[in-house]
Design an enzyme around this catalytic site. Structure first.
Site, mmCIF file in Angstrom:
data_model
loop_
_atom_site.group_PDB
_atom_site.id
_atom_site.type_symbol
_atom_site.label_atom_id
_atom_site.label_comp_id
_atom_site.label_asym_id
_atom_site.label_seq_id
_atom_site.Cartn_x
_atom_site.Cartn_y
_atom_site.Cartn_z
ATOM 1 C CB CYS A 173 -8.006 -24.187 -21.739
ATOM 2 S SG CYS A 173 -7.649 -22.402 -21.936
ATOM 3 C CB CYS A 211 -7.685 -18.896 -22.529
ATOM 4 S SG CYS A 211 -5.941 -19.220 -22.837
ATOM 5 C CE LYS A 263 -1.457 -21.223 -18.316
ATOM 6 N NZ LYS A 263 -2.381 -22.003 -19.141
ATOM 7 N NE ARG A 278 0.848 -19.791 -25.279
ATOM 8 C CZ ARG A 278 1.010 -18.563 -24.791
ATOM 9 N NH1 ARG A 278 1.469 -17.595 -25.574
ATOM 10 N NH2 ARG A 278 0.715 -18.304 -23.528
ATOM 11 C CE LYS A 286 1.285 -24.058 -17.984
ATOM 12 N NZ LYS A 286 0.132 -24.204 -18.797
HETATM 13 C C1 PBG Z 1 -3.685 -24.000 -22.146
HETATM 14 C C2 PBG Z 1 -2.370 -24.459 -21.644
HETATM 15 C C3 PBG Z 1 -1.074 -23.981 -21.928
HETATM 16 C C4 PBG Z 1 -0.183 -24.853 -21.307
HETATM 17 C C5 PBG Z 1 -0.946 -25.800 -20.647
HETATM 18 N N1 PBG Z 1 -2.303 -25.518 -20.848
HETATM 19 C C6 PBG Z 1 -0.605 -22.883 -22.793
HETATM 20 C C7 PBG Z 1 -0.986 -21.492 -22.555
HETATM 21 O O1 PBG Z 1 -1.474 -21.097 -21.483
HETATM 22 O O2 PBG Z 1 -0.825 -20.753 -23.523
HETATM 23 C C8 PBG Z 1 1.318 -24.783 -21.390
HETATM 24 C C9 PBG Z 1 2.036 -26.050 -21.095
HETATM 25 C C10 PBG Z 1 3.438 -26.092 -21.545
HETATM 26 O O3 PBG Z 1 4.045 -25.094 -21.978
HETATM 27 O O4 PBG Z 1 4.013 -27.192 -21.457
HETATM 28 N N2 PBG Z 1 -4.185 -22.802 -21.691
#
Ligand code: PBG
Length: 324
Positions: free
Chosen positions: A119, A129, A194, A204, A248
Site C-alpha cells: 500500500c 493510500c 475492506k 494507524r 476486513k
Molecule cells: C494499510 C492497512 C491498514 C490496515 C492494514 N493495512 C490501515 C488502513 O487501511 O488505514 C489496518 C490493520 C489494523 O487495523 O490492524 N492500508
C-alpha cells in the site's frame, strides 16, 4: 496465466496455513518493522505488540517458529523524512522494509510464510493510500506504484504480496507484472472486501499512516453496503487472479465473511484488526478471562468460514495453547 492454483501449494508451510482445518495452523502474526538496531518499542493501545528493528524482529520470529507460529505479515514504518507524495520508500530496495523481507527469507526460507503489505499509506507524506492528482486519489497512477512495490517485495522473497489499498484493477496489473518478471510462485493476497472502518485507529498510530486530510471513503467500502457489494469485490479479485481473498475487519463483518466464503472458490482470510485487538486487551480482563475471549473470537472466525486468520492474538493463542 492469471490463476495458478499451485501457488497456495508451493511450500509445506503454505499448505499447512491454507488447507489445515486447525485454527492454530491458520493464524498469521502481524509485525511492524522500523529502521535502526536494537529497537523494541511498545505500541500504545496494543499491549504486547512492538515496533521492532530487523535484528529484534529476526529473534522474535525465530522464537515464534519454535512455538509453531510460521505465518507472518510485515508492515513497514517509514520515518517522516523518507515519506513523499508517491511513497518512493515503499519500493526502495535499500529501505529497511525490503531488507527485512530479504533477511527473513535468508534466515527462515520455506519454514515461514511471509505476507508483505503493499500500500502507499505508510510511505506517503499525506498518509493516503494512493497518488493524489487534482485533489483526488488517482486510481490508475496508484496502480502503477502498487505494481512497483509488489515487484520489489517479490524480488526480495515475499510469499504473498498483500494488497491493502482497494484500488480498482490492481490484482490484474500485479499478476501480469509478476508473470512478466518470472515470479510465478509469488502469491497475491487481496484485501478484496475492506471497509472504511473506524477499527483501524491503533494500527494507524503504530504505522503513522493516518491521512492528514480527508478519509479513505473514496476507495474502502462503505460500512453500510450490503452483501452484493462484498461479493462483487470478492469475485472480481478472484477473477483478476488473487490467490487469497480477505475480508476486513473481522468481528463486525462475520456475516459478510460467511457470505464471501460461500461465494468464492479461493481460500478466504479474515483480518482481526487493531481496534478489535485493542477492545479485548484494554477491557481489563483478568488473565483467564482474556484467554477465554481470544479463544472465543478465533473460533468465531473459523466458524464463519475463514481459512486464514490474521490476528495480533496469534502469538498468545499458540503459546498458551488456547486453540487447537
Ligand atoms: C494499510 C492497512 C491498514 C490496515 C492494514 N493495512 C490501515 C488502513 O487501511 O488505514 C489496518 C490493520 C489494523 O487495523 O490492524 N492500508
Amino acid at each position: 496465466m492469471r490463476v495458478r492454483p499451485r501457488i497456495n501449494r508451493w511450500t509445506e508451510a503454505r499448505r499447512n496455513l491454507v488447507f489445515s482445518s486447525s485454527i492454530s495452523k491458520s493464524l498469521v502474526q502481524p509485525h511492524f518493522v522500523v529502521s535502526g538496531k536494537d529497537i523494541d518499542e511498545p505500541i500504545s493501545g496494543m499491549p504486547g505488540i512492538q515496533r521492532q528493528s530487523i535484528d529484534v524482529l529476526l529473534k522474535t520470529i525465530a522464537e515464534d517458529i519454535k512455538h509453531g507460529l510460521s505465518a507472518h505479515m510485515l508492515f513497514t514504518v517509514v520515518e517522516p523524512e523518507h515519506k513523499d507524495s508517491v511513497a518512493s520508500a515503499a519500493s526502495d530496495m535499500d529501505m529497511h522494509g525490503i531488507i527485512a523481507v530479504r533477511e527473513l527469507k535468508k534466515h527462515f526460507g520455506e519454514q515461514i510464510v511471509l505476507f508483505t503489505d503493499v500500500c502507499l499509506c505508510t510511505a506517503t507524506d499525506h498518509g493516503h493510500c494512493g497518488v493524489i492528482v487534482d485533489h483526488q486519489i488517482d486510481n490508475d497512477v496508484t496502480v502503477q506504484r502498487l505494481v512497483e512495490i509488489a515487484i520489489a517485495h517479490a524480488e526480495a522473497g515475499s510469499d504473498y504480496v498483500s494488497v491493502s489499498d482497494m484500488m480498482d484493477g490492481r490484482v490484474t496489473a500485479i499478476r501480469e507484472a509478476l508473470e512478466s518478471k518470472g515470479h510465478t510462485s509469488t502469491g497475491i493476497l487481496s484485501y478484496a472486501v475492506k471497509y472504511a472502518s473506524s477499527f483501524y485507529g491503533p494500527f494507524r498510530d503504530a504505522a503513522s499512516s493516518s491521512p492528514i486530510f480527508g478519509d479513505r471513503g473514496s476507495h474502502q467500502m462503505d460500512v453500510r453496503s450490503g452483501y452484493s457489494e462484498a461479493i462483487l469485490e470478492a469475485l472480481n479479485d478472484e477473477k483478476e487472479g488473487a490467490d487469497v481473498i480477505m475480508v476486513k475487519p473481522g468481528l463486525p463483518y462475520l456475516d459478510v465473511l460467511r457470505q464471501v466464503a460461500d461465494a468464492v472458490s479461493r481460500p478466504v482470510a479474515v483480518y482481526n484488526v487493531s481496534g478489535e485487538y485493542s477492545m479485548v486487551m484494554n477491557s481489563n480482563p483478568d488473565d483467564h478471562q482474556r484467554k477465554a475471549m481470544i479463544r472465543e473470537v478465533l473460533h468465531a472466525f473459523k466458524r464463519a468460514g475463514a481459512d486464514i486468520i490474521v490476528s495480533y492474538h496469534a502469538r498468545e493463542a499458540i503459546r498458551e495453547g488456547l486453540i487447537e
